[in-house]
Design an enzyme around this catalytic site. Structure first.
Site, PDB file in Angstrom:
ATOM      1  N   LYS A  47     -36.008  71.854-100.958  1.00 20.91           N
ATOM      2  CA  LYS A  47     -36.020  73.206-101.538  1.00 20.91           C
ATOM      3  C   LYS A  47     -35.886  74.239-100.413  1.00 20.91           C
ATOM      4  CE  LYS A  47     -37.205  76.428-104.602  1.00 20.91           C
ATOM      5  NZ  LYS A  47     -36.181  76.764-105.589  1.00 20.91           N
ATOM      6  N   CYS A 131     -28.379  83.318-102.455  1.00 21.94           N
ATOM      7  CA  CYS A 131     -29.515  83.734-103.264  1.00 21.94           C
ATOM      8  C   CYS A 131     -29.536  85.264-103.270  1.00 21.94           C
ATOM      9  CB  CYS A 131     -30.792  83.120-102.710  1.00 21.94           C
ATOM     10  SG  CYS A 131     -32.109  84.236-102.375  1.00 21.94           S
ATOM     11  N   THR A 193     -25.521  77.950-107.783  1.00 22.06           N
ATOM     12  CA  THR A 193     -25.393  78.330-109.198  1.00 22.06           C
ATOM     13  C   THR A 193     -24.494  79.559-109.348  1.00 22.06           C
ATOM     14  OG1 THR A 193     -27.390  79.641-108.919  1.00 22.06           O
ATOM     15  CG2 THR A 193     -27.677  77.471-109.863  1.00 22.06           C
TER      16      THR A 193
HETATM   17  C1  LIG Z   1     -34.321  74.692-110.769  1.00 22.04           C
HETATM   18  C2  LIG Z   1     -33.321  74.898-109.680  1.00 22.04           C
HETATM   19  C3  LIG Z   1     -33.742  75.300-108.412  1.00 22.04           C
HETATM   20  C4  LIG Z   1     -32.821  75.484-107.377  1.00 22.04           C
HETATM   21  N1  LIG Z   1     -33.263  75.875-106.142  1.00 22.04           N
HETATM   22  C5  LIG Z   1     -32.368  75.992-105.117  1.00 22.04           C
HETATM   23  C6  LIG Z   1     -32.812  76.315-103.812  1.00 22.04           C
HETATM   24  O1  LIG Z   1     -33.996  76.495-103.530  1.00 22.04           O
HETATM   25  N2  LIG Z   1     -31.867  76.437-102.826  1.00 22.04           N
HETATM   26  C7  LIG Z   1     -30.520  76.221-103.069  1.00 22.04           C
HETATM   27  O2  LIG Z   1     -29.717  76.319-102.133  1.00 22.04           O
HETATM   28  N3  LIG Z   1     -30.083  75.887-104.307  1.00 22.04           N
HETATM   29  C8  LIG Z   1     -30.971  75.780-105.325  1.00 22.04           C
HETATM   30  N4  LIG Z   1     -30.533  75.435-106.569  1.00 22.04           N
HETATM   31  C9  LIG Z   1     -29.078  75.224-106.790  1.00 22.04           C
HETATM   32  C10 LIG Z   1     -28.707  73.749-106.720  1.00 22.04           C
HETATM   33  O3  LIG Z   1     -28.993  73.205-105.455  1.00 22.04           O
HETATM   34  C11 LIG Z   1     -27.191  73.570-107.046  1.00 22.04           C
HETATM   35  O4  LIG Z   1     -26.451  74.235-106.049  1.00 22.04           O
HETATM   36  C12 LIG Z   1     -26.811  74.135-108.394  1.00 22.04           C
HETATM   37  O5  LIG Z   1     -27.802  73.884-109.367  1.00 22.04           O
HETATM   38  C13 LIG Z   1     -25.468  73.594-108.884  1.00 22.04           C
HETATM   39  O6  LIG Z   1     -25.464  72.195-109.010  1.00 22.04           O
HETATM   40  P1  LIG Z   1     -25.802  71.439-110.400  1.00 22.04           P
HETATM   41  O7  LIG Z   1     -24.894  72.012-111.466  1.00 22.04           O
HETATM   42  O8  LIG Z   1     -25.546  69.994-110.118  1.00 22.04           O
HETATM   43  O9  LIG Z   1     -27.219  71.720-110.701  1.00 22.04           O
HETATM   44  C14 LIG Z   1     -31.434  75.257-107.624  1.00 22.04           C
HETATM   45  C15 LIG Z   1     -31.017  74.832-108.893  1.00 22.04           C
HETATM   46  C16 LIG Z   1     -31.935  74.655-109.913  1.00 22.04           C
HETATM   47  C17 LIG Z   1     -31.431  74.198-111.270  1.00 22.04           C
END
Ligand SMILES: Cc1cc2nc3c(=O)[nH]c(=O)nc-3n(C[C@H](O)[C@H](O)[C@H](O)COP(=O)(O)O)c2cc1C
Length: 305
Positions: A47, A131, A193
């Site tokens: 994280k 972010c 995201t």
């Molecule tokens: C609950 C949650 C928490 C996340 N926290 C972080 C984070 O702390 N740092 C980060 O770079 N990306 C974070 N992400 C983004 C994910 O690492 C990833 O880039 C994003 O969800 C897209 O991939 P996916 O569609 O496979 O989930 C988070 C995503 C989710 C769903």
């Protein structure tokens, strides 16, 4: 143990498989590593962590959507000092290389976190440029100069490879990826995201306390894949880690063909923390069907009409 034929290379990093657990979706890695078969993963990203503790946003912070989910956690984390205290002694015992993820409000903050992550035994650092933490809600990755400054600051204090994680909302993803490359990034992660929003018709309120949040899951795949495609075409040879909407082995192979050297899976872990075994089984089966024996035969092999 290395899985035959699935070794992946991301710049200077050698991974035993192309599958990486994405930041924020496997906690701080160690809790998840106790239940998942981590031998299926080339790495797991912890994280994001900031120079000082961040409380995150109040509830509600997660909401399901028709395809995927919205989150507005606000990067709740204990700050780098506590993170190092909890993680550093565990990292060598986890059975999977751990990548750190740095987040901060300015380049010096990123450098402080990156340096401490490096000293704690991680194998690579992602700088989370995606972010919404600038005062006006914009992200570092919206701006090539800001992104360059962060990558330069983090790279100058770390001995491990540095990757820049960008937003799919970045207006000119190629220009920002190139700025990161020139500033010393060893790879880019495409993508975090996408900005998303949902509401309830019953109480006419946003689904998330912060209103706009991050959209992830299956619907993100074409958007992140587009980013990978654009950057791979424009910056050949610059290593890319794909990320967005991976739910099965076929998704992962699509990213490889588009030009990613490895691929992160995130949201799938929230409902299926042991997804790695299935994903790798499916990747093997897809590659076998395509007659591919090693990843080098398929990465970046997209044709043109
Ligand atoms: C609950 C949650 C928490 C996340 N926290 C972080 C984070 O702390 N740092 C980060 O770079 N990306 C974070 N992400 C983004 C994910 O690492 C990833 O880039 C994003 O969800 C897209 O991939 P996916 O569609 O496979 O989930 C988070 C995503 C989710 C769903």
């Amino acid at each position: 143990m290395a899985l035959e034929g699935l070794n992946a290379t991301v710049g200077p990093l050698e991974l035993r498989t192309p599958l990486i657990a994405a930041s924020g979706t496997v906690g701080s890695v160690w809790e998840w590593a106790e239940i998942a078969d981590v031998s299926n993963y080339g790495a797991a990203v912890a994280k994001s962590v900031s120079p000082t503790p961040w409380d995150g946003r109040p509830a509600p912070r997660l909401a399901p959507t028709e395809a995927g989910m919205l989150n507005g956690i606000g990067i709740q984390n204990p700050g780098i000092d506590e993170w190092v205290g909890k993680m550093a002694h565990r990292i060598p015992t986890l059975g999977v290389p751990v990548w750190g993820s740095a987040v901060a409000g300015d380049p010096d903050g990123f450098a402080l976190v990156a340096k401490a992550l490096d000293a704690s035994g991680i194998s690579a650092v992602e700088v989370n440029l995606s972010c919404p933490n600038l005062e006006d809600g914009r992200m570092f990755s919206f701006d090539a100069t800001l992104s360059r400054d962060v990558v330069e600051a983090a790279s100058s204090v770390t001995g491990v490879p540095v990757g820049a994680k960008l937003s799919p909302n970045t207006p000119d993803i190629v220009a920002v990826a190139d700025a990161c490359r020139q500033a010393g990034a060893d790879f880019v992660v495409l993508t975090n995201t996408a900005l998303g929003f949902g509401l309830s018709i019953e109480d006419r309120m946003p689904l998330l306390s912060g209103g706009i949040g991050g959209y992830s899951g299956p619907g993100l795949k074409p958007i992140s894949l587009r980013c990978v495609h654009e950057v791979a075409r424009a910056l050949p040879g610059f290593p890319i880690v794909g990320c967005g909407g991976v739910g099965n082995g076929r998704d992962l192979v699509e990213y490889l063909i588009a030009g990613a050297s490895a691929v992160e899976a995130g949201t799938v872990h929230l409902s299926e923390p042991r997804a790695g075994s299935r994903l790798i089984r499916e990747v093997r089966s897809v590659l076998r069907r395509l007659g591919v024996e090693s990843l080098g035969e398929i990465v970046g092999t997209l044709g043109e009409w």
